[in-house]
Write an enzyme that holds these catalytic residues in place. Structure first.
Site, short mmCIF file in Angstrom:
data_model
loop_
_atom_site.label_atom_id
_atom_site.label_comp_id
_atom_site.label_asym_id
_atom_site.label_seq_id
_atom_site.Cartn_x
_atom_site.Cartn_y
_atom_site.Cartn_z
N ASP A 36 0.83 -1.21 0.00
CA ASP A 36 0.00 0.00 0.00
C ASP A 36 0.87 1.26 0.00
O ASP A 36 0.55 2.25 -0.67
CB ASP A 36 -0.93 0.01 1.22
CG ASP A 36 -2.03 -1.04 1.11
OD1 ASP A 36 -2.20 -1.60 0.00
OD2 ASP A 36 -2.70 -1.30 2.12
N TYR A 39 2.31 1.82 -3.48
CA TYR A 39 1.26 2.30 -4.39
C TYR A 39 0.96 3.78 -4.11
O TYR A 39 0.86 4.59 -5.04
CB TYR A 39 0.00 1.46 -4.22
CG TYR A 39 -1.14 1.88 -5.12
CD1 TYR A 39 -1.28 1.33 -6.39
CD2 TYR A 39 -2.09 2.82 -4.68
CE1 TYR A 39 -2.33 1.71 -7.22
CE2 TYR A 39 -3.13 3.21 -5.51
CZ TYR A 39 -3.25 2.65 -6.77
OH TYR A 39 -4.29 3.05 -7.59
N GLU A 116 -22.59 -19.68 -17.75
CA GLU A 116 -22.01 -18.55 -17.03
C GLU A 116 -22.77 -18.27 -15.74
O GLU A 116 -23.95 -18.58 -15.62
CB GLU A 116 -22.07 -17.29 -17.91
CG GLU A 116 -21.37 -17.43 -19.25
CD GLU A 116 -21.57 -16.19 -20.11
OE1 GLU A 116 -21.51 -15.07 -19.56
OE2 GLU A 116 -21.80 -16.35 -21.32
N LYS A 118 -24.84 -16.04 -13.24
CA LYS A 118 -25.77 -14.91 -13.36
C LYS A 118 -25.50 -13.97 -12.18
O LYS A 118 -25.82 -14.30 -11.04
CB LYS A 118 -27.22 -15.39 -13.33
CG LYS A 118 -28.24 -14.25 -13.29
CD LYS A 118 -28.17 -13.40 -14.55
CE LYS A 118 -29.28 -12.35 -14.57
NZ LYS A 118 -29.03 -11.25 -13.62
#
Length: 249
Positions: A36, A39, A116, A118
């Protein structure tokens, strides 16, 4: 002076690339390589350079995700192609009849299916031009939706600029904006503490969060996007199966 500005421009470009890659690793792959602190240091440096050289700020910069000005309303957005709703099938007979229609329309017996998940959220259409996110819009009536671009930009799983070897010149993709259950429960606990009405379900929470006129509020909600389809891809090679399309997306 010209050489100095070009050096700064290259620095800004490198910082943006590093931050985009870190966002992808963290929010999409769930495998962050930067801490962190590392970044935050990259983002602070980028903010510093852009504040000193505002002419180099671009809409796809990681610093431009959140707008500071609330909107009065959402303008309409006309989809390139209509976004159709899905039909439901609850009984084995309905699934069998669907399979028969598919085989009849394709004119063949051998059919492969892609199954897939939902995801129950809010349908979303994204438009990219030259790899840069230009619009995000709700499905609306299928032809015209609401332009919620400023809010969509706050979702970290949505890239402001696409990366890769074969980015289409223009593309429109469809997906579902959703909220994870743990984030939904946390949000409702916070609302209860403020004596606010809790959201009824995750779909309601995602829709309510995305349709805030103040994008800064949307930015505080942990929203995600799963992309599953495309109505327009402008490039030489286009996926010919749903499986290839999902992999490509």
């Amino acid at each position: 002076m010209v050489e100095e500005r070009e050096t700064i421009r290259q620095q800004i470009k490198q910082l943006r690339t590093a931050i985009r890659e870190a966002d992808y690793q963290y929010y999409v792959q769930n495998q962050p390589e930067l801490s962190d602190d590392e970044y935050d240091a990259l983002l602070r440096k980028l903010l510093e350079l852009e504040s000193r050289y505002p002419a180099f700020i671009t809409p796809d910069s990681p610093t431009q995700r959140v707008s500071g000005i609330p909107q009065e309303s959402f303008p309409p957005f006309v989809h390139y192609r209509p976004l159709m709703s899905l039909s439901n099938g609850f009984a084995e007979k309905e699934i069998s009849e669907f399979d028969q229609r598919v085989r009849r329309l394709l004119g063949r017996e051998q059919v492969d299916y892609v199954v897939e998940l939902k995801i129950d959220g809010l349908a979303m259409n994204l438009r990219y031009e030259e790899g840069v996110l230009t619009h995000g819009a709700t499905r609306g009536d299928g032809t015209t939706g609401e332009d919620v671009t400023s809010n969509i930009r706050t979702i970290k799983t949505i890239p402001l600029r696409l990366q890769g070897p074969s980015v289409p010149a223009v593309m429109e993709v469809q997906g579902e904006v959703y909220m994870r259950k743990r984030d939904f429960l946390r949000l409702n606990e916070e609302r209860k503490k403020r004596d606010e009405t809790p959201f009824a379900n995750t779909r309601n929470a995602a829709a309510g969060s995305l349709r805030q006129l103040d994008a800064r509020i949307t930015a505080t909600r942990k929203l995600h996007l799963f992309v599953y389809g495309a109505t327009f891809l402008e490039r030489s090679e286009i996926p010919t199966t749903q499986w290839d399309l999902l992999h490509d997306l």
